[in-house]
Design a protein around this motif. Sequence first.
Motif: not given
Length: 469
Positions: A394-397, A445-464
């Motif tokens: 889930v990523k928002n800019t 779950i991990e969260v990353n963010s960038g400043s050059d092109i502002p964004f926030v991304a939550f990444t989930i890795v889920l064994p199913i």
Amino acid sequence: MSIQPPNSYRSSLPSTTDSPKLDSMVEQRTSQLEQALEFEAMLKRITDKVRDSLDETQIWQTAVRELTLVLGIKGCNASLYDLDKGTSTICSEYAATIPAIHGRVAKLAKFPELYQQLLRGQYFQFCSLLPNPERGRSAMLACPIFDNQGVLGDLWLVHHAEYQFSELELRLVQQVANQCAIAIRQARLFQSSQAQVKELEKLNHLKDDFLSTVSHELRTPVSNMKMAIRMLHISLERYMTSEINPPPETPHPQREGLEKKLTHYLQILGAECEREINLINDLLDLQRLENQEAPSELDRINLAEFMEKVLPSFRDRSHHRQQHLLIKIADDIPDFLSETFSLERVIAELLNNACKYTPPEESIQFKAWLEEPLEFLPPNHDAIMTRPKLWIEVKNTGVEIAQSELDRIFDKFYRIPSADPWKQGGTGLGLALVKKLTERLGGKIEVNSGSDIPFVAFTIVLPIQIFKG
């Protein structure tokens, strides 16, 4: 007539020829006693210095320095064992006339003839036959440092090649090694207790902070509801005592204004009541998760159909706020088994978070894909259970999170300062719940963010668990 002493008495008297020998024996015995007393005093002094410290480094330094100076040898070092790794590391040394080797690591298995004896608690001394490149030929004494819990390490004493350590010196070194073992265990016990005290202080601080935050979060909606009730009461009282009482179907400016106020106060009551209920529910959900009381029933989920039930409210909200909601779900994701409640709550919280913090004309992206294709599944089986990994992002800019804030993003009640353009507020427990629920499902779950092109991304890795019939 002279009287002669008995032969037995005459033989017990020292003759003039035996006097030098007797003096030598007395002198030797006196020297041994003086040396023993001196060593006892040395041992007490070393023991006092070693046992007075609760610093492990200082204990080692004191032991090797005092042994070198007391015995007048060329050098002494202490090593610590790591039995899991099979290594011996020189942690302290005192070298008077030989090169320093502090920090050197030796593999126990590489020198079995030495370390097998030391690991059994046996000391030994020897003289090197071949000259050492750094020390030359040397006489060495190795003494283990051990107690009833096992071997901690060893002491190595080095002197010139012709030297032989005496029995008294061996006993002194053994006693120092025993005192070192006691001191080291005491120091480690003290350090462990100090670490526990610090952890308890940290937990106590977290508890106080948690109670303070909960009290504030619970009090705020109650205060708002109390104010709305009071204003509602005042407005109703004015309405009841007012002379303005036209028929309901007759328009009247003052009555219309009063109805607007009443509607506004009722909306405040409804919103704050909902906020209070959500906070209490979130707290209860977190408590159940921490106590492993969350439901564990697995349902069969088709992700595309599942998302169609989750997305409608977010589509409406993003459209109203002029946000661009993009959904991309890989076609090769088959039906899988998971907890419907937990998965829905995770995705809803992340999308809600994105909607809350995304400015107008920016995008919110939901993506899902499998880490590996499913070609490896064997055919012609009625039921096949596999554990591939489902990735959800889930990523928002148009927004970013400072690196200093990323580590705290999943803390209870933590909110990023001044990052809510829509002024929605919240319980501050959403992302903490997301992390707990993700872990409950066996994922991360991990969260990353960038400043050059502002964004926030939550990444989930889920064994199913995928069922394929």
